[in-house]
Structure formats: structure tokens, C-alpha cells
Enzyme design. Structure first.
Site, short mmCIF file in Angstrom:
data_model
loop_
_atom_site.label_atom_id
_atom_site.label_comp_id
_atom_site.label_asym_id
_atom_site.label_seq_id
_atom_site.Cartn_x
_atom_site.Cartn_y
_atom_site.Cartn_z
N ASN A 7 0.87 -1.18 0.00
CA ASN A 7 0.00 0.00 0.00
C ASN A 7 0.90 1.23 0.00
O ASN A 7 1.48 1.57 1.03
CB ASN A 7 -0.89 -0.02 1.25
N GLU A 48 -7.03 4.70 7.94
CA GLU A 48 -6.86 6.13 7.62
C GLU A 48 -8.13 6.68 6.96
O GLU A 48 -8.42 7.87 7.08
CB GLU A 48 -5.63 6.31 6.71
N SER A 50 3.43 -2.02 10.29
CA SER A 50 4.90 -2.01 10.41
C SER A 50 5.52 -3.37 10.10
O SER A 50 6.47 -3.78 10.77
CB SER A 50 5.33 -1.51 11.79
C1 PEP Z 1 -0.86 0.22 5.99
O1 PEP Z 1 -0.93 1.42 5.73
O2 PEP Z 1 -1.76 -0.54 5.59
C2 PEP Z 1 0.29 -0.24 6.76
C3 PEP Z 1 0.26 -1.47 7.22
O3 PEP Z 1 1.29 0.66 6.95
P1 PEP Z 1 2.74 0.35 7.61
O4 PEP Z 1 3.24 -0.94 7.04
O5 PEP Z 1 3.59 1.52 7.20
O6 PEP Z 1 2.53 0.27 9.07
#
Ligand code: PEP
Length: 267
Positions: free
Chosen positions: A25, A113, A228
């Protein structure tokens, strides 16, 4: 490590195989130049479609370029959001019809989000998933609790409520195409990752909730972890019995890191 596909038997004894999926993503990041370099690197190093699948979800404006650059590779493309309407006077919105027509296979729905920043309700998320399914797209539907909800002991109540709306809004026949992403909000973009057993606990809860409705849905549905995920924690997470891959934000912007996570998933 290369993880096996998960083969299990549903209640009537048929073997069901869940292929791992790693989906990137990019959120509102990237550029035409970045997309060209990323696609060349990933398409050149991903190998043929194997035990797992790989997808990338760039911003809408880059979808056409990414679809073109990945043509002939095993990497699928997805969008990051979809409107519930088919077409018409909805300035600025993008329909499932247009997303599918652009060459996408996946679309992320109900990312935290969007739930938090754009007021998307559980019911709207279910309708968006339905719109995607109607045009042959596979929705990657995000669920997950905030830090305050976890600390209050409400994780299962929150995720259970989000799932209930999906189970009420998506017809049983469509579920084989549905992907759920468990994304604890406190782990997204923070560098904090759920511990593998902590993530597995919620993934098992999700599968049990699906099974309470229909054992076949539970056996077939892929449940990704997101929050993350990085090359150094992906294998341990994806090795959990109810984790079928990852939804990867920040680390998906770096082709090398993304390829390493795909390798950890056997994709
Ligand atoms: C996400 O936005 O779906 C996500 C998992 O972001 P990150 O891996 O940066 O935590």
C-alpha cells in the site's frame, strides 16, 4: 524462508488451499519516476507466481503506469479505495467499474486512515466491498482496533463489530474473493508491530467469527496482517497458522524490502 501454502479441510472434507498474499500500500506516496524504477526492480526479481501472490496498490493517478510496467509479470495491481456508485455525477470519485477497467485485481477497502480521516462507517465499508466484488475485484478489507481500544480490552468487541457488518453486507457466494487485513491501528506507520502470538490471537478470533457464520468462508478467507511489517519481522508473523500474508505500507515503497517480505511469504 519460503512458507508453504496452507491446506486444510473444510467441514465436508474438501481440501481448501489458501495462497499467501503480500500486498503493498503506497498510500499517497510515489511518483512516475519512482513507479517506473520500482516496477522494473520488482518485476525483474519476483519470479513466477508460486505458492503466494503479490499485489501493489499505488495512488489512483499512477495505476495505469504501474499496470503497464508490470504487464507480463506475476504482480497484480490494486487501488486504495473505491466509491459505492457505478458511474455518474460523483466528481473526484473512482468506481469499481473504472478500477477493474484499468487492469486492477484488488482494492483496499476500509483502511483505518479512511475510517478515521474520512468518517467511513462499518456499513459504508461493507457497501464498498460489495461494489468491488460486483466488478470482479477482490477487496482487501481492513479491520483493527486503536491503541485506546486495545488498552480498554475492547479489541475483540471492535473487530467483531467490524466483521459483523461485513458478514451482514456481503453475500456468502462472494466470500471466496474476500481478503481481510487485520491492521491494529497502533501499529500502522509507527514502527510498533504486534508480536506474532498477539497477532495470531486476533487472526484466530477473526477466523472463528467467520466460522460461526460458515465454516467454508472461514477456511477459504485469507487474513493478512498489517502494521509495520518489515523484512526482519515478516517471516515470524506470516508463519502463524492464521496469518496468510501481509498488507505492507512503508516497507512497500522500497523495492528491495518489499521483495524480501514477498520471499518471507513464499510469494
Ligand atoms: C498500511 O498502511 O496498511 C500499513 C500497514 O502501513 P505500515 O506498514 O507503514 O505500518
Amino acid at each position: 524462508m519460503a512458507r508453504r501454502r496452507v491446506a486444510i479441510c473444510d467441514l465436508i472434507g474438501r481440501t481448501v488451499v489458501r495462497r499467501n498474499l503480500v500486498a503493498g500500500n503506497w498510500k499517497m506516496n510515489g511518483s512516475r519516476a519512482m513507479a517506473a524504477a520500482w516496477c522494473a526492480d520488482v518485476a525483474g526479481n519476483i519470479g513466477p507466481a508460486g505458492a503466494g501472490e503479490v499485489a501493489v496498490c499505488p495512488p489512483h493517478i499512477l495505476i495505469a503506469a504501474v499496470v503497464g510496467a508490470l504487464a507480463g509479470s506475476s504482480v497484480r495491481v490494486g487501488a486504495q479505495d473505491v466509491d459505492v456508485n457505478d458511474n455518474g455525477a460523483f466528481t473526484g470519485q473512482t468506481s469499481a467499474r473504472l478500477i477493474a477497467d484499468s487492469g486492477c485485481r484488488y482494492v483496499i477497502v476500509g483502511h483505518s486512515e479512511r475510517r478515521a480521516g474520512y468518517g467511513e462507517s462499518d456499513q459504508l465499508v461493507a457497501r464498498k466491498a460489495g461494489a468491488a466484488l460486483a466488478f470482479g475485484l477482490r477487496p482487501i478489507i481492513c479491520v483493527g482496533e486503536t491503541r485506546a481500544q486495545r488498552e480498554a480490552g475492547d479489541t475483540e468487541a471492535v473487530v467483531g463489530r467490524q466483521l459483523a457488518a461485513l458478514l451482514a453486507g456481503i453475500v456468502p457466494e462472494a466470500w471466496p474473493e474476500v481478503v481481510i487485513a487485520y491492521e491494529p491501528v497502533w501499529a500502522i506507520g509507527t514502527g510498533l508491530t504486534a508480536a506474532p502470538d498477539q497477532a495470531q490471537q486476533v487472526h484466530r478470533f477473526i477466523r472463528q467469527r467467520l466460522a460461526a457464520r460458515d465454516a467454508r468462508i472461514a477456511a477459504q478467507c485469507r487474513i493478512l496482517y498489517g502494521g509495520s511489517m518489515k523484512p526482519d519481522n515478516a517471516a515470524q508473523l506470516i508463519d502463524q497458522p492464521d496469518i496468510d500474508g501481509g498488507l505492507v505500507g512503508g516497507a512497500s515503497l522500497d523495492a528491495g524490502d518489499f521483495l524480501a517480505i514477498c520471499a518471507a511469504a513464499g510469494s
